[in-house]
Write an enzyme that holds these catalytic residues in place. Structure first.
Site: not given
Lengths: 132, 127
Positions: B82-84, B86-87
């Site tokens: 995931l990317d930031s 999504d985090n």
């Protein structure tokens, strides 16, 4: 216009990309926290879930993920902030919300059927949406 | 003064039943003591297992995540791809699930299931 200008104040420019980046996340968080009241204001609970709206917001932000200029990011953030304020002030109506954020850019009519294949592009675009 | 006596009278009632009926009622009294603590917000605290279950189900429900890869010590960005953004989205989903408001600085630090479980199980207002 004065109504929106009063509610949205322009923050100072971001110094570097890192600050702009953290501002984007702050904006995303505040948008996510206002989802319950948005669903409440526009009676969206029967057409969309909170997590779907969250993903829609994330998708809108991700559309501009290639931007690296902090000033451009600030400008986009301002526009996002303005949009969020307008939504929370009930400056929109229910069909605006559904058209822009629930149905999205796919439109209500999707050509899944074989008989839709012959349809002209003009009509497909016409059915799709008028939000660009 | 009248309020004080009224309250004292009210509180004394279960104590009297305890002394009058003796050991037979003792079990019931202890049950009351543990489950009916009025005015106490910390009583419905979550167990660690429950927190783990609910955190994992939130992460598995996330559209971009393959549910089979989710374990209690998975890292959101390194292991799940995931990317930031999504985090942050997952952290917001956890906030909604546990009815919390995680301050921004601590929300930034939560980047794996392990940290999320740790944070939520130590949070007094999680429910």
């Amino acid at each position: 216009m004065s109504f929106t200008l009063r509610s949205v104040k322009v923050p100072p420019n971001s110094v570097n990309l890192e600050e702009a980046r953290s501002r984007v996340f702050d904006f995303f968080r505040s948008a996510c926290r206002s989802i319950p009241s948005i669903i409440d204001i526009y009676n969206l609970d029967e057409v969309v879930t909170k997590s779907q709206l969250r993903s829609t917001i994330a998708a809108e932000i991700r559309k501009n993920c290639h931007v690296t200029n902090p000033k451009v990011i600030d400008m986009l953030l301002f526009k996002g902030m303005e949009e969020l304020n307008n939504i929370l002030e009930h400056a929109k109506q229910r069909h605006h919300m559904i058209g822009q954020y629930v149905v999205g850019h796919h439109g209500l009519v999707q050509d899944l059927d074989s008989k839709d294949q012959g349809l002209s592009d003009f009509l497909k675009n016409f059915y799709k949406s008028n939000y660009f | 003064m009248a309020l004080r006596t009224a309250i004292l009278r009210h509180i004394r009632v279960p104590v009297q039943t305890l002394t009058l009926t003796g050991p037979k009622q003792h079990e019931q009294w202890s049950v009351c003591g543990s489950s009916l603590r009025f005015m106490s917000s910390h009583d419905d605290h979550l167990t660690k297992e429950e927190v783990i279950d609910r955190v994992l189900s939130v992460v598995k429900c996330f559209p971009k995540v393959d549910p089979s890869q989710v374990t209690p010590d998975v890292h959101f960005q390194k292991d799940l791809g995931l990317d930031s953004l999504d985090n942050v989205e997952i952290v917001m989903a956890l906030e909604e699930e546990f009815k919390l408001e995680i301050p921004d600085k601590e929300a930034d630090k939560i980047d794996s299931c392990n940290l999320a479980i740790e944070y939520i199980s130590h949070h007094p207002m999680a429910s």
